[in-house]
Design a protein around this motif. Structure first.
Motif, PDB file in Angstrom:
ATOM      1  N   MET A  55       0.826  -1.214   0.000  1.00 34.05           N
ATOM      2  CA  MET A  55       0.000   0.000   0.000  1.00 34.05           C
ATOM      3  C   MET A  55       0.857   1.260   0.000  1.00 34.05           C
ATOM      4  SD  MET A  55      -2.889   1.121   2.777  1.00 34.05           S
ATOM      5  CE  MET A  55      -3.831  -0.378   2.523  1.00 34.05           C
ATOM      6  N   ASN A  56       1.889   1.290   0.795  1.00 28.86           N
ATOM      7  CA  ASN A  56       2.758   2.463   0.905  1.00 28.86           C
ATOM      8  C   ASN A  56       4.156   2.145   0.377  1.00 28.86           C
ATOM      9  OD1 ASN A  56       0.847   4.255   2.146  1.00 28.86           O
ATOM     10  ND2 ASN A  56       1.076   3.046   4.018  1.00 28.86           N
ATOM     11  N   ARG A  57       4.191   1.660  -0.853  1.00 32.30           N
ATOM     12  CA  ARG A  57       5.462   1.346  -1.495  1.00 32.30           C
ATOM     13  C   ARG A  57       5.478   1.917  -2.916  1.00 32.30           C
ATOM     14  NH1 ARG A  57       6.661  -5.012   0.049  1.00 32.30           N
ATOM     15  NH2 ARG A  57       6.662  -4.742   2.326  1.00 32.30           N
ATOM     16  N   TYR A  58       6.632   2.442  -3.320  1.00 36.67           N
ATOM     17  CA  TYR A  58       6.843   2.882  -4.694  1.00 36.67           C
ATOM     18  C   TYR A  58       7.613   1.794  -5.437  1.00 36.67           C
ATOM     19  CZ  TYR A  58       5.471   7.805  -4.108  1.00 36.67           C
ATOM     20  OH  TYR A  58       4.769   8.958  -3.905  1.00 36.67           O
ATOM     21  N   PRO A  59       7.404   1.656  -6.742  1.00 34.27           N
ATOM     22  CA  PRO A  59       8.268   0.752  -7.518  1.00 34.27           C
ATOM     23  C   PRO A  59       9.688   1.318  -7.582  1.00 34.27           C
ATOM     24  CG  PRO A  59       6.788   1.962  -8.954  1.00 34.27           C
ATOM     25  CD  PRO A  59       6.335   2.232  -7.558  1.00 34.27           C
ATOM     26  N   LEU A  60      10.635   0.450  -7.878  1.00 39.04           N
ATOM     27  CA  LEU A  60      12.045   0.846  -7.873  1.00 39.04           C
ATOM     28  C   LEU A  60      12.321   1.996  -8.824  1.00 39.04           C
ATOM     29  CD1 LEU A  60      14.947   0.353  -6.918  1.00 39.04           C
ATOM     30  CD2 LEU A  60      15.188  -1.344  -8.742  1.00 39.04           C
ATOM     31  N   TRP A  61      11.699   1.978 -10.001  1.00 36.77           N
ATOM     32  CA  TRP A  61      11.975   3.034 -10.990  1.00 36.77           C
ATOM     33  C   TRP A  61      11.590   4.414 -10.467  1.00 36.77           C
ATOM     34  CZ3 TRP A  61       8.214   6.275 -12.732  1.00 36.77           C
ATOM     35  CH2 TRP A  61       6.881   5.873 -12.586  1.00 36.77           C
ATOM     36  N   LYS A  62      10.520   4.459  -9.646  1.00 36.56           N
ATOM     37  CA  LYS A  62      10.083   5.755  -9.116  1.00 36.56           C
ATOM     38  C   LYS A  62      11.085   6.292  -8.100  1.00 36.56           C
ATOM     39  CE  LYS A  62       5.712   6.594  -8.840  1.00 36.56           C
ATOM     40  NZ  LYS A  62       4.284   6.677  -8.454  1.00 36.56           N
TER      41      LYS A  62
ATOM     42  N   LEU B   4      14.287   5.597  -8.134  1.00 35.70           N
ATOM     43  CA  LEU B   4      15.455   6.005  -8.922  1.00 35.70           C
ATOM     44  C   LEU B   4      15.223   7.348  -9.603  1.00 35.70           C
ATOM     45  CD1 LEU B   4      16.472   2.575 -10.542  1.00 35.70           C
ATOM     46  CD2 LEU B   4      17.571   3.766  -8.627  1.00 35.70           C
ATOM     47  N   LEU B   5      14.006   7.554 -10.115  1.00 38.32           N
ATOM     48  CA  LEU B   5      13.684   8.829 -10.774  1.00 38.32           C
ATOM     49  C   LEU B   5      13.745   9.983  -9.789  1.00 38.32           C
ATOM     50  CD1 LEU B   5      12.754  10.391 -13.274  1.00 38.32           C
ATOM     51  CD2 LEU B   5      10.389   9.834 -12.653  1.00 38.32           C
ATOM     52  N   ILE B   6      13.147   9.791  -8.607  1.00 37.65           N
ATOM     53  CA  ILE B   6      13.183  10.846  -7.589  1.00 37.65           C
ATOM     54  C   ILE B   6      14.624  11.107  -7.162  1.00 37.65           C
ATOM     55  CG2 ILE B   6      12.511  11.433  -5.222  1.00 37.65           C
ATOM     56  CD1 ILE B   6       9.938   9.808  -5.685  1.00 37.65           C
ATOM     57  N   GLY B   7      15.417  10.039  -7.007  1.00 37.10           N
ATOM     58  CA  GLY B   7      16.825  10.217  -6.634  1.00 37.10           C
ATOM     59  C   GLY B   7      17.607  10.983  -7.679  1.00 37.10           C
TER      60      GLY B   7
ATOM     61  N   VAL C 241       5.438  14.251  -3.349  1.00 37.93           N
ATOM     62  CA  VAL C 241       6.171  13.121  -3.926  1.00 37.93           C
ATOM     63  C   VAL C 241       7.377  12.732  -3.070  1.00 37.93           C
ATOM     64  CG1 VAL C 241       7.399  12.289  -5.976  1.00 37.93           C
ATOM     65  CG2 VAL C 241       5.403  13.777  -6.231  1.00 37.93           C
ATOM     66  N   VAL C 242       8.234  13.716  -2.754  1.00 33.60           N
ATOM     67  CA  VAL C 242       9.460  13.412  -2.015  1.00 33.60           C
ATOM     68  C   VAL C 242       9.147  12.939  -0.603  1.00 33.60           C
ATOM     69  CG1 VAL C 242      11.625  14.362  -1.138  1.00 33.60           C
ATOM     70  CG2 VAL C 242      10.815  15.019  -3.402  1.00 33.60           C
ATOM     71  N   SER C 243       8.252  13.663   0.099  1.00 36.73           N
ATOM     72  CA  SER C 243       7.934  13.247   1.479  1.00 36.73           C
ATOM     73  C   SER C 243       7.257  11.877   1.487  1.00 36.73           C
ATOM     74  CB  SER C 243       7.046  14.297   2.152  1.00 36.73           C
ATOM     75  OG  SER C 243       5.746  14.295   1.589  1.00 36.73           O
ATOM     76  N   ARG C 244       6.416  11.602   0.478  1.00 37.13           N
ATOM     77  CA  ARG C 244       5.759  10.284   0.414  1.00 37.13           C
ATOM     78  C   ARG C 244       6.796   9.180   0.201  1.00 37.13           C
ATOM     79  NH1 ARG C 244       0.587   8.210  -0.918  1.00 37.13           N
ATOM     80  NH2 ARG C 244       0.667   6.008  -0.323  1.00 37.13           N
ATOM     81  N   ALA C 245       7.798   9.455  -0.633  1.00 36.12           N
ATOM     82  CA  ALA C 245       8.851   8.467  -0.856  1.00 36.12           C
ATOM     83  C   ALA C 245       9.599   8.174   0.440  1.00 36.12           C
ATOM     84  CB  ALA C 245       9.821   8.972  -1.928  1.00 36.12           C
ATOM     85  N   MET C 246       9.893   9.209   1.229  1.00 37.97           N
ATOM     86  CA  MET C 246      10.603   8.996   2.501  1.00 37.97           C
ATOM     87  C   MET C 246       9.730   8.252   3.500  1.00 37.97           C
ATOM     88  SD  MET C 246      12.886  12.450   3.108  1.00 37.97           S
ATOM     89  CE  MET C 246      11.548  13.612   2.816  1.00 37.97           C
ATOM     90  N   VAL C 247       8.430   8.578   3.557  1.00 40.96           N
ATOM     91  CA  VAL C 247       7.518   7.862   4.449  1.00 40.96           C
ATOM     92  C   VAL C 247       7.430   6.397   4.048  1.00 40.96           C
ATOM     93  CG1 VAL C 247       5.098   7.639   5.130  1.00 40.96           C
ATOM     94  CG2 VAL C 247       6.171   9.883   5.092  1.00 40.96           C
ATOM     95  N   ASN C 248       7.375   6.136   2.725  1.00 44.32           N
ATOM     96  CA  ASN C 248       7.322   4.752   2.247  1.00 44.32           C
ATOM     97  C   ASN C 248       8.579   3.984   2.640  1.00 44.32           C
ATOM     98  OD1 ASN C 248       4.882   5.360   1.128  1.00 44.32           O
ATOM     99  ND2 ASN C 248       5.580   5.343  -0.992  1.00 44.32           N
TER     100      ASN C 248
END
Length: 617
Positions: A1-8, A10-13, A596-603
């Protein structure tokens, strides 16, 4: 539920890495420097550079670094005091061969510059520069139009085959002389048809002459057009100088404000802005001796005496074959003998006229006359006096080998720098009327450094206060929100740097406002998550629902601010537009970082825990 795929991830990074790289140059301060330039456009070699360095060291002024690039050399110093002292030393050595100026040089490392990562431009209030208040010589604008009407009268009457005895101007009145009243009436009817609203035409009592004066509407139109054309021309010239985001705007009915931030050579800017330069192409009077005319001071009726740069006299026909007003493009270059030249392109009307006159005069000598006018304003005994200095010199004489058309070149220039300046003036267009500088102010870099320090301090203390509040109130989620806020700042700086935007004091205020507004999105998200937890939702579901439900509110609140920012940009000017640009970009980066960024860190922190029972919020 609270996970991004790897490509996302990498894109944010990748986006964050690019943001950091292009934001970093803004944290390297610009260092004071003294710049010298060869007036003859000659390359400054190592020997010349060493001579200047030794002279500086003899006065106890050792540059932290020195470099050369073509006809320019730069000496960097630790502070502005050394910079000012070094300028005086350099001026003594430079003499008439070199020009010197204060400058600020970026200290960005070479590897960042190789990636085209450069700092933002700084406005006049942050970097320093020059401020000009210029006034249009409206009398010269009116005289120029009266002279044009005088020439046009001859052409109109000649084309209509109406005989006249002469056209003369005295003051603001143009008088046309005719042999009899019938010819005068025919000329009056023709000219009234040609100039129905521009001129007031009427017969002179008890004579066969008629007189023409400009109508009040035409006088007003000429003044308005002169001001607007000068503003347009100044913008083109400043763009050619490479000044970022200059301020050029009307002040009152006859004045123009010009602000040039970080200008390297104020003297060059003054000369380029105020110069009224054009070219005239004339036939050489080959039937009379120019040297004899100079000695006897008796010039033939249809000729005029000019001088070449070496002082040799030249007799030229009074009739002008072509003027610079038909030039649409001019570029500096070299001729077939590798001498400095300016390549000219004419508009269709000028090309047709030039083709006709050169076709009729093949194998005759044609000259190019360079005309430059500068107006100086001086106060004598409390009264303002305008002194106009006009320079007319023959820069080129050549035989017309064949009919010339749209494209051709002129030579006879002293250096490539002179060719570049002449091409700039011709390409930007002639001023409608001369300008003179009413006021000139130089804003030093020390004042700009103080403004930058105050602006940055206000942003830093505001950021620290927000971070402390968020961590105390929202704990782990407050830490994540604070990191997202820092990312927002880096991304905003990176975008402004990539766009090579100009940062001013209002821009710094917009950054502070953006940081304050950016945290609002995280507050909405965190409060939504708290609300879901209070309603009994599981932590993973609360996090997911909190981000999804806060998204609509975040878009609505930021969209209204974005609309206001766009309105400020479209309707504002100068500092207001700078504020609007930073505000609009800050809204976009804040949405990305807060959602986007905060959601990635929470995930990353909570997404890998399927049986999560507690979140620190």
């Amino acid at each position: 539920m609270n996970r991004y795929p790897l490509w996302k991830y990498l894109l944010i990074g990748a986006i964050l890495l690019i943001g950091v790289i292009y934001a970093i140059p803004n944290f390297f301060p610009a260092v004071p420097a003294v710049q010298i330039s060869s007036k003859l456009d000659e390359t400054i070699d190592a020997t010349t550079l060493q001579r200047f360095e030794q002279a500086l060291q003899a006065k106890g002024l050792t540059p932290t670094a020195s470099s050369t690039k073509g006809s320019q050399a730069t000496f960097r110093f630790e502070n502005t005091d050394q910079q000012l002292q070094a300028l005086e030393v350099v001026k003594e050595i430079a003499g008439t061969q070199y020009s010197s100026a204060l400058n600020l040089v970026s200290s960005t490392p070479a590897w960042l510059r190789a990636l085209n990562a450069n700092p933002m431009y700084l406005g006049l209030d942050l970097r320093g520069g020059v401020h000009f208040l210029m006034e249009v010589d409206m009398k010269a604008a009116l005289d120029k139009n009266l002279t044009r009407y005088e020439d046009e009268f001859r052409d109109v009457l000649r084309n209509k085959k109406i005989q006249y005895q002469g056209v003369a101007r005295e003051g603001d009145v143009i008088t046309v002389k005719f042999e009899d009243a019938a010819l005068r009436d025919a000329g009056l009817k023709t000219l009234r048809t040609e100039y129905p609203t521009q001129l007031l035409l009427e017969p002179v009592a008890d004579t066969t002459n008629l007189k023409a004066t400009m109508t009040p509407l035409e006088l007003q139109t000429i003044k308005k057009n002169a001001l607007q054309q000068n503003i347009t021309t100044l913008r083109k010239r400043v763009n050619e100088l490479g000044v970022a985001e200059p301020v050029i705007q009307q002040q009152g009915a006859e004045r123009i404000v010009v602000q040039l931030a970080g200008i390297q050579d104020p003297n060059q800017a003054r000369d380029i802005l105020g110069a009224t330069a054009t070219l005239e192409f004339k036939l050489v009077d080959e039937d009379n001796d120019a040297l004899q005319a100079q000695q006897t001071k008796r010039v033939p009726l249809n000729s005029q005496l000019y001088y070449e740069r070496n002082g040799n006299p030249r007799l030229l026909k009074r009739q002008v074959m072509l003027t610079g007003e038909y030039i649409v493009d001019a570029n500096a270059g070299f001729d077939e003998s590798n001498r400095p030249a300016v390549h000219i392109t004419l508009d269709s009307k000028g090309a047709n006229r030039f083709a006709k006159v050169t076709g009729e005069n093949v194998k005759r000598l044609m000259s190019v006359v360079f005309i430059e006018t500068k107006v100086e304003r001086k106060e004598v005994n409390g009264k303002v006096e305008l002194k106009s200095n006009t320079t007319q010199e023959v820069i080129n004489v050549a035989t017309i080998q064949s009919q010339l058309g749209k494209n051709f070149q002129i030579t006879g220039l002293a250096s490539t720098k002179e060719a570049t300046n002449l091409a700039l003036l011709l390409r930007a267009g002639a001023l409608a009327a001369p300008l003179y500088i009413v006021e000139e102010r130089t804003i030093g870099p020390s004042m700009g450094a103080e403004n930058i320090a105050k602006g940055l301090n206000s942003n830093i203390w505001g950021f620290i206060a927000v971070v402390i509040f968020m961590i105390i109130y929202y704990r782990v989620f407050g830490v994540i929100s604070s990191i997202a806020l820092a990312v927002n700042g880096f991304l905003l700086f990176a975008i402004l740097s990539m766009l090579q935007a100009t940062l001013t004091l209002p821009g710094l205020a917009a950054i502070a406002l953006t940081l304050g507004m950016a945290i609002d999105a995280n507050v909405l998200i965190n409060e939504r998550i708290r609300e879901e937890l209070r309603n009994g939702a599981p932590p993973q579901m609360a996090i997911n629902t909190g981000y999804e439900r806060a998204w609509g509110t975040i878009i609505d609140s930021n969209l209204t601010t974005l609309i206001a920012g766009i309105a400020l940009f479209l309707l504002g000017a100068g500092p207001v537009r700078g504020f609007a640009v930073v505000l609009c970009l800050g809204i976009l980066t804040s949405i990305f970082s807060a959602v986007v960024v905060s959601r990635a860190m929470v995930n990353l922190v909570y997404g890998s825990k399927p049986r999560l029972t507690h979140v620190s919020i």
